[in-house]
Enzyme design. Structure first.
Site, PDB file in Angstrom:
ATOM      1  CD  GLU A   1      67.447  30.715  13.246  1.00  0.00           C
ATOM      2  OE1 GLU A   1      66.270  30.401  13.485  1.00  0.00           O
ATOM      3  OE2 GLU A   1      68.093  31.524  13.952  1.00  0.00           O
TER       4      GLU A   1
ATOM      5  CE  LYS B   1      64.615  26.967  17.542  1.00  0.00           C
ATOM      6  NZ  LYS B   1      64.387  28.403  17.331  1.00  0.00           N
TER       7      LYS B   1
ATOM      8  CB  CYS C   1      67.203  30.283  17.293  1.00  0.00           C
ATOM      9  SG  CYS C   1      66.486  31.868  17.800  1.00  0.00           S
TER      10      CYS C   1
END
Length: 530
Positions: free
Chosen positions: A285, A351, A401
């Site tokens: 990320e 995301k 995440c």
């Protein structure tokens, strides 16, 4: 139990034990005595059930719904603080928030979320409260059913309401335990209610000193069955793929600094991407910590040309974390470098499930995020259920995440079995939480997703845990945390659907909500009948 005489300390200690069961934090060779023993970083299933049993015993002693709600609030506030204490590190060490404010924020968040459990156990109290005391056996049956139903209801509410915060759910304590064999059938929340049922039966012994023969026989038969039951297999291999997982170990205090972390990250990741020889390469990320327009003009084009022009592996792909867009609107993304679709646009995953405060600002809370000095703190949400990215014959489903906490959202990708992902891939930066138990907890969360879907999980992270997890939830290879390096290994893709994948893809979590409600209705029915 008289509420005025209730002492919260036992519930605070029991909640702390539950938190410890999710990932044992203490390293001691003398303690590492079995797969179900106290191994640093690993869940401890039996401790999880014992902690819940201590909670259940206190709940069974309550005389009113209000008492049950109070006991539940103390237990779960302690549980959540013990599970999330490392949020203090992100707010104080890296966000610059005063220690008192950071500590208060962790306590306030835990206490607010614990109100969901208080509410569920208030409903428990209503379901079991009776003017006439029923026979002992019926009382235990009634209260065990209600306890398990209320616990599952609270776990589901925490995991889905107000964007969801399921980190620390009971089921994660059973990744390595006997109950873990049932994860492909019922998922993490199903394991939560099974643990609650076992805890409730144990608590009935602690509470009254007696136990009817049929529950005792059922529990004994169940654990014997789990011991001898072979692990079922619902999926088949789609072949092996060589992978390289990069871990830059850029300190969070430097990660977005123009004179330190940014140039180091840009140079190191580019060098490693160009040097990697495997068909698939992953960088974590925001491995590239700048928006595209702030990069050198040839930075991304040179990487794309390198991967797209490979004649040995024509489908060779690099998946790289990067913020994508402009200051007017940007996403937390994974960019696919390599073969491009016919429209010439680079493939990308954006995301979907954003972190409150860290990635988007809830209404009326801009003042709080300003205090934390979070860079890139207001991302735009990506689309739900984005199709997998293709690489070397495998369908790879990225998650960024803590998106891997939401198995019910990932299950949408399994509605069409032929298009379902063969490999799951997590891209994380947990440097926000330092060298804490958060790293182990997150690895165990990824392992649970592997068990639920029978899919391998690749993890590329900034500071750890960078690992290859197979479809049985086992860590095959792992880089030492807080080191810089590249992990090279093999991953086996899988096709096919587990019962959990089928049920959740079709119904979401509604089938589990129905089980929770049935537990409470069953207790109410026993009360009314007797």
């Amino acid at each position: 139990m008289r509420m005025g005489l209730f002492k919260p300390l036992p519930m605070v200690l029991a909640g702390a034990l539950h938190a410890l069961s999710l990932a044992w934090p203490f390293a001691s060779p003398a303690m590492q005595f079995s797969a179900e023993g106290l191994v640093a970083g690993q869940p401890v299933g039996w401790l999880n059930v014992v902690a819940l049993a201590l909670f259940a015993r206190a709940i069974f002693a309550c005389d009113t719904p209000r008492q049950a709600a109070g006991v539940a609030w103390w237990f779960t506030t302690s549980l959540l603080v013990g599970s999330w204490w490392w949020l203090y590190v992100s707010m104080n060490t890296y966000g610059g928030l005063h220690p008192v404010l950071a500590g208060t924020a962790v306590l306030a968040l835990a206490g607010a979320v614990a109100l969901l459990y208080a509410g569920a156990f208030f409903v428990y109290g209503l379901a079991v409260q009776s003017e006439q005391k029923p026979a002992a056996g019926r009382l235990k049956t009634q209260r065990v059913l209600a306890f398990a139903g209320a616990w599952l209801m609270a776990e589901l509410a925490r995991g889905t309401w107000f964007t969801g915060l399921p980190w620390g759910a009971s089921g994660y304590g059973h990744v390595d335990g006997l109950l873990g064999k049932l994860a492909p059938w019922v998922g993490v929340y199903g394991l939560s209610i099974l643990a609650a049922l076992a805890a409730g039966l144990l608590a009935s012994v602690l509470h009254s000193g007696i136990l009817q023969k049929w529950p005792l026989a059922a529990v004994a038969a169940g654990f014997v069955g789990l011991l001898v039951m072979p692990q079922p297999s619902f999926t088949a291999s789609t072949g092996s793929l060589a992978v390289t997982l990069l871990q830059g170990n850029i300190p969070q205090s430097e990660k977005f600094q123009a004179n330190t972390g940014i140039p180091v990250a840009l140079a190191w990741y580019k060098s490693e991407l160009l040097a990697a020889s495997t068909p698939l390469v992953m960088a974590p990320e925001t491995a590239i910590p700048l928006l595209p327009q702030h990069l050198e003009p040839d930075y991304l084009p040179s990487l794309q040309a390198h991967f797209a022009g490979n004649t040995i592996h024509p489908e060779r792909t690099a998946l790289v974390g990067i913020p994508w867009g402009s200051r007017d609107g940007y996403t937390n993304s994974v960019l696919a470098l390599g073969p491009t679709p016919t429209n010439g646009q680079l493939r990308r995953f954006d995301k979907y499930h954003l972190v409150p405060f860290g990635e988007y600002i809830p209404p009326f809370f801009k003042w709080f995020t300003d205090l934390l000095h979070i860079p890139l703190a207001n991302f735009t949400q990506g689309d739900a259920a984005q199709p997998p990215l293709l690489s070397a014959g495998q369908r790879i489903a990225p998650n960024i995440c803590y998106e891997d906490l939401f198995g019910e959202e990932m299950s949408a990708l399994f509605r069409d079995e032929k298009a379902a992902p063969t490999i799951l891939a997590n891209f994380s930066n947990i440097a926000w939480f330092g060298n804490t138990i958060a790293i182990d907890q997150h690895r165990n969360i990824s392992r649970m997703r592997s068990l639920e879907f029978e899919r391998p999980m690749l993890r590329a992270t900034n500071t750890g845990s960078t690992a290859i997890i197979d479809h049985r939830g086992r860590v095959v290879q792992e880089l030492p945390r807080h080191t810089r390096g590249a992990l090279v290994g093999q991953v086996e893709g899988r096709t096919g659907l587990t019962p959990y994948a089928r049920a959740t893809a079709a119904m979401g979590l509604w089938w589990l909500w129905a089980i929770a409600v049935l537990g409470l209705l069953g207790a109410w029915w026993v009360k009314k009948r007797y």
